[in-house]
Design a protein around this motif. Sequence first.
Motif, PDB file in Angstrom:
ATOM      1  N   ASP A   1     -11.279 101.550  13.694  1.00 44.15           N
ATOM      2  CA  ASP A   1     -10.923 102.794  14.377  1.00 44.15           C
ATOM      3  C   ASP A   1      -9.761 102.592  15.345  1.00 44.15           C
ATOM      4  N   VAL A   2      -9.079 101.477  15.238  1.00 42.90           N
ATOM      5  CA  VAL A   2      -8.027 101.120  16.182  1.00 42.90           C
ATOM      6  C   VAL A   2      -6.684 101.775  15.839  1.00 42.90           C
TER       7      VAL A   2
ATOM      8  N   SER B   1      -5.716 104.836  15.475  1.00 40.12           N
ATOM      9  CA  SER B   1      -5.362 105.961  16.353  1.00 40.12           C
ATOM     10  C   SER B   1      -4.899 105.470  17.725  1.00 40.12           C
ATOM     11  N   LYS B   2      -5.466 104.372  18.202  1.00 44.52           N
ATOM     12  CA  LYS B   2      -5.061 103.807  19.498  1.00 44.52           C
ATOM     13  C   LYS B   2      -3.658 103.205  19.399  1.00 44.52           C
TER      14      LYS B   2
ATOM     15  N   GLU C   1      -1.259 106.031  19.460  1.00 47.00           N
ATOM     16  CA  GLU C   1      -1.110 106.542  20.837  1.00 47.00           C
ATOM     17  C   GLU C   1      -0.171 105.648  21.641  1.00 47.00           C
ATOM     18  N   LEU C   2      -0.307 104.330  21.486  1.00 51.16           N
ATOM     19  CA  LEU C   2       0.591 103.407  22.188  1.00 51.16           C
ATOM     20  C   LEU C   2       2.025 103.602  21.720  1.00 51.16           C
TER      21      LEU C   2
ATOM     22  N   HIS D   1     -14.346  97.574  22.759  1.00 52.29           N
ATOM     23  CA  HIS D   1     -12.918  97.409  22.521  1.00 52.29           C
ATOM     24  C   HIS D   1     -12.204  98.758  22.523  1.00 52.29           C
ATOM     25  N   LEU D   2     -12.772  99.741  21.848  1.00 49.12           N
ATOM     26  CA  LEU D   2     -12.172 101.078  21.819  1.00 49.12           C
ATOM     27  C   LEU D   2     -12.129 101.685  23.224  1.00 49.12           C
TER      28      LEU D   2
ATOM     29  N   LEU E   1      -9.303 100.007  25.113  1.00 49.49           N
ATOM     30  CA  LEU E   1      -8.010 100.539  24.694  1.00 49.49           C
ATOM     31  C   LEU E   1      -7.774 101.931  25.278  1.00 49.49           C
ATOM     32  N   ASP E   2      -8.808 102.764  25.319  1.00 48.10           N
ATOM     33  CA  ASP E   2      -8.688 104.080  25.938  1.00 48.10           C
ATOM     34  C   ASP E   2      -8.308 103.958  27.418  1.00 48.10           C
TER      35      ASP E   2
ATOM     36  N   ILE F   1      -4.628 102.826  27.658  1.00 48.06           N
ATOM     37  CA  ILE F   1      -3.703 103.921  27.329  1.00 48.06           C
ATOM     38  C   ILE F   1      -3.645 104.960  28.449  1.00 48.06           C
ATOM     39  N   SER F   2      -4.786 105.270  29.036  1.00 49.42           N
ATOM     40  CA  SER F   2      -4.803 106.278  30.099  1.00 49.42           C
ATOM     41  C   SER F   2      -4.085 105.804  31.359  1.00 49.42           C
TER      42      SER F   2
END
Length: 169
Positions: free
Chosen positions: A49-50, A52-53, A56-57, A158-159, A162-163, A166-167
Motif C-alpha cells: 500500500d506504499v 500512494s505514499k 504523495e511524496l 510503516h504506513l 509515512l503519513d 508526509i504531513s
Amino acid sequence: MVDTTKNTMIYTTWGTRNAKPVQPLVAAKLISKAKRPLLVVGADVLESDVLSKAIELGKKGMQIAATGHSMQGFKDQDVNAKYINIHFLATYLGDKTWKGLDGLGPYDLLIFLAHKKYYLNQVLSGLKNFTDIKTLAIDRHYFQNADMSFGNLKPDDHLAALDELISNL
C-alpha cells in the motif's frame, strides 16, 4: 506518533557504522532542508500500500528514481518519475560531475523506499563508503548501511509513519 526507532535488529553486518534510527518528524525536516532530494523507489512499491505514499511524496515536488519495474506505478500520476537501474544510479552517484536524472545538478539527499533489503543494503554500502551523499531509508525495514533509517516496522505502523512524514513536509 509512531516510534520508528525501536527495532533496529540487524542480521548481518557490512561495516563498522550503522544507520541512526530516525523518527518521521526528523526525517521530514531533513527532507525539507535538502536542496536536491531524490526519492529512490523500488519494485516492492507495487506489492504494498506504499505506492500512494510515494506518489504523495512525488507531488510534494520531489523527483523520483523508479527502479526495477516500479515505473508502472507512476505512469499518469503527475509526478516527476524517471526509470533507472539502481546499480547504474549508484555508479552515477559516485561521479561528482553527474548532473542527475534531470540535468540540474547533483543530489544531496537520497531517500529510499520499497526495496528488497538484501539488495539495497549492498547499494547503500557502496554509497556509504564511496560518496558523501546523505542517505535516508524510510522503508519498513531497518537498513544499517543508510545514514539514517526507520526501524523494522509492521506494515500498518510503516504506513502511519509515512503519513506522519508526509504531513510534516
